[in-house]
Write a protein that holds these residues in place. Structure first.
Motif, PDB file in Angstrom:
ATOM      1  N   ILE A   4      -4.046  -2.177 -14.005  1.00  9.61           N
ATOM      2  CA  ILE A   4      -5.173  -3.170 -13.339  1.00  9.61           C
ATOM      3  C   ILE A   4      -5.483  -4.453 -14.037  1.00  9.61           C
ATOM      4  N   ALA A   5      -5.337  -4.461 -14.841  1.00  3.26           N
ATOM      5  CA  ALA A   5      -6.046  -5.365 -16.343  1.00  3.26           C
ATOM      6  C   ALA A   5      -4.552  -6.903 -15.553  1.00  3.26           C
ATOM      7  N   PHE A   6      -3.672  -6.049 -15.865  1.00  2.00           N
ATOM      8  CA  PHE A   6      -2.147  -7.297 -15.289  1.00  2.00           C
ATOM      9  C   PHE A   6      -2.832  -8.499 -13.985  1.00  2.00           C
ATOM     10  N   HIS A   7      -2.763  -6.829 -12.967  1.00  2.00           N
ATOM     11  CA  HIS A   7      -3.540  -7.540 -11.506  1.00  2.00           C
ATOM     12  C   HIS A   7      -4.478  -8.273 -11.641  1.00  2.00           C
ATOM     13  N   MET A   8      -5.585  -8.127 -12.152  1.00  2.00           N
ATOM     14  CA  MET A   8      -7.355  -9.305 -12.511  1.00  2.00           C
ATOM     15  C   MET A   8      -6.226 -10.053 -12.876  1.00  2.00           C
ATOM     16  N   LEU A   9      -5.574  -9.994 -14.178  1.00  2.00           N
ATOM     17  CA  LEU A   9      -6.041 -11.367 -14.801  1.00  2.00           C
ATOM     18  C   LEU A   9      -4.946 -12.187 -14.138  1.00  2.00           C
ATOM     19  N   ILE A  10      -3.702 -12.320 -13.332  1.00  4.52           N
ATOM     20  CA  ILE A  10      -2.582 -12.537 -12.621  1.00  4.52           C
ATOM     21  C   ILE A  10      -3.753 -13.341 -11.777  1.00  4.52           C
ATOM     22  N   ASP A  11      -4.246 -12.804 -10.869  1.00  6.58           N
ATOM     23  CA  ASP A  11      -5.459 -13.084  -9.609  1.00  6.58           C
ATOM     24  C   ASP A  11      -6.103 -13.844 -10.728  1.00  6.58           C
ATOM     25  N   ALA A  12      -7.134 -13.602 -11.263  1.00  4.87           N
ATOM     26  CA  ALA A  12      -8.512 -14.532 -11.669  1.00  4.87           C
ATOM     27  C   ALA A  12      -7.256 -16.114 -12.136  1.00  4.87           C
ATOM     28  N   LEU A  13      -5.859 -15.861 -12.435  1.00  6.27           N
ATOM     29  CA  LEU A  13      -5.342 -17.352 -12.968  1.00  6.27           C
ATOM     30  C   LEU A  13      -4.824 -18.101 -12.056  1.00  6.27           C
ATOM     31  N   VAL A  14      -4.773 -17.632 -10.420  1.00  8.08           N
ATOM     32  CA  VAL A  14      -4.314 -18.310  -9.056  1.00  8.08           C
ATOM     33  C   VAL A  14      -5.315 -18.452  -8.841  1.00  8.08           C
ATOM     34  N   LEU A  15      -6.372 -17.380  -9.125  1.00 13.76           N
ATOM     35  CA  LEU A  15      -7.692 -17.969  -8.297  1.00 13.76           C
ATOM     36  C   LEU A  15      -8.308 -19.718  -8.836  1.00 13.76           C
ATOM     37  N   SER A  16      -8.455 -19.837 -10.508  1.00 13.67           N
ATOM     38  CA  SER A  16      -8.771 -20.628 -11.229  1.00 13.67           C
ATOM     39  C   SER A  16      -8.037 -21.978 -10.154  1.00 13.67           C
ATOM     40  N   LEU A  17      -6.232 -21.397 -10.330  1.00  9.49           N
ATOM     41  CA  LEU A  17      -6.233 -22.589  -9.907  1.00  9.49           C
ATOM     42  C   LEU A  17      -5.892 -23.490  -8.774  1.00  9.49           C
ATOM     43  N   ALA A  18      -6.094 -22.327  -7.955  1.00  6.37           N
ATOM     44  CA  ALA A  18      -6.803 -23.174  -6.585  1.00  6.37           C
ATOM     45  C   ALA A  18      -8.152 -23.565  -6.396  1.00  6.37           C
ATOM     46  N   LEU A  19      -9.137 -23.449  -7.003  1.00  8.64           N
ATOM     47  CA  LEU A  19     -10.299 -24.038  -7.657  1.00  8.64           C
ATOM     48  C   LEU A  19     -10.173 -25.376  -8.048  1.00  8.64           C
ATOM     49  N   THR A  20      -9.344 -25.303  -9.246  1.00  6.59           N
ATOM     50  CA  THR A  20      -8.675 -26.438  -9.557  1.00  6.59           C
ATOM     51  C   THR A  20      -8.093 -27.645  -8.657  1.00  6.59           C
ATOM     52  N   LEU A  21      -7.321 -26.979  -7.943  1.00  4.13           N
ATOM     53  CA  LEU A  21      -6.674 -27.886  -6.620  1.00  4.13           C
ATOM     54  C   LEU A  21      -7.363 -28.032  -6.188  1.00  4.13           C
ATOM     55  N   GLY A  22      -8.705 -27.836  -5.478  1.00  2.00           N
ATOM     56  CA  GLY A  22      -9.459 -27.877  -4.747  1.00  2.00           C
ATOM     57  C   GLY A  22      -9.618 -29.854  -5.513  1.00  2.00           C
ATOM     58  N   ILE A  23     -10.744 -29.066  -6.525  1.00  3.51           N
ATOM     59  CA  ILE A  23     -11.118 -30.574  -6.981  1.00  3.51           C
ATOM     60  C   ILE A  23     -10.464 -31.731  -7.415  1.00  3.51           C
ATOM     61  N   LEU A  24      -9.082 -31.610  -7.568  1.00  2.00           N
ATOM     62  CA  LEU A  24      -8.454 -32.791  -7.824  1.00  2.00           C
ATOM     63  C   LEU A  24      -8.011 -33.512  -6.665  1.00  2.00           C
TER      64      LEU A  24
END
Length: 178
Positions: free
Chosen positions: A50-70
């Motif tokens: 669960i921790a692994f899934h949540m961490l990977i999801d959080a990083l990918v979601l953060s990356l998606a938001l960062t790409l939006g800001i770029l």
């Protein structure tokens, strides 16, 4: 109408005063990934999984938001002629993401779609207000500046959520049916 304008101006000044930092981006990603917690628990995953899934999801979601800001930075250059400074823009725009901290509430049954749309709309309104307050971009032009980045982030988030939910429910269906 002047009451609405003063309320939006007040909201913009509050957002400008926030010191967001990169921690807010990761916190929003964790909140968004936590909305999958019930599906992960239903699949009887171990705490480590669960921790692994949540961490990977959080990083990918953060990356998606960062790409939006770029993408916002690029659109500011193309439409408004504001030289791109992605790091400075990201630091300013991260304050707009704070409603995403409540995204964990999307796990609520029956009202999850309404909560998700409301939170994402609120984040987009914050971006529009920051573009107006920081760069003097009128709200109508702000929609044009922010729409591609916001759309890109939404598509990436939707793809991740669809894939994760589908995999979680497929696993659960196998266990229940088998």
């Amino acid at each position: 109408m002047s009451g609405l304008t003063s309320a939006l101006d007040s909201m913009a000044s509050t957002l400008l005063a926030m010191d967001a930092g990169i921690g807010l981006l990761v916190a929003v990603g964790i909140s968004m990934s936590a909305s999958h917690l019930f599906a992960l628990l239903a699949n009887r995953l171990s705490p480590r999984q669960i921790a692994f899934h949540m961490l990977i999801d959080a990083l990918v979601l953060s990356l998606a938001l960062t790409l939006g800001i770029l993408c916002h930075s690029l659109m500011l250059l193309l439409i408004e002629g504001v030289p791109p400074q992605p790091i400075a823009l990201a630091n300013r725009m991260l304050a707009a993401l704070w409603p995403g901290l409540f995204y964990v509430l999307v796990a609520a049954p029956y009202v999850s779609d309404l909560i998700a749309v409301s939170l994402l709309g609120w984040m987009h309104l914050n971006v529009l207000l920051l573009l107006q307050a920081r760069y003097g971009v009128p709200l109508a032009e702000g929609l044009l500046v922010s729409a591609p980045g916001f759309s890109l982030a939404l598509v990436l988030i939707a793809l991740l959520f669809a894939q994760r939910w589908r995999a979680s429910y497929n696993t659960l269906a196998k266990e229940v049916g088998g």
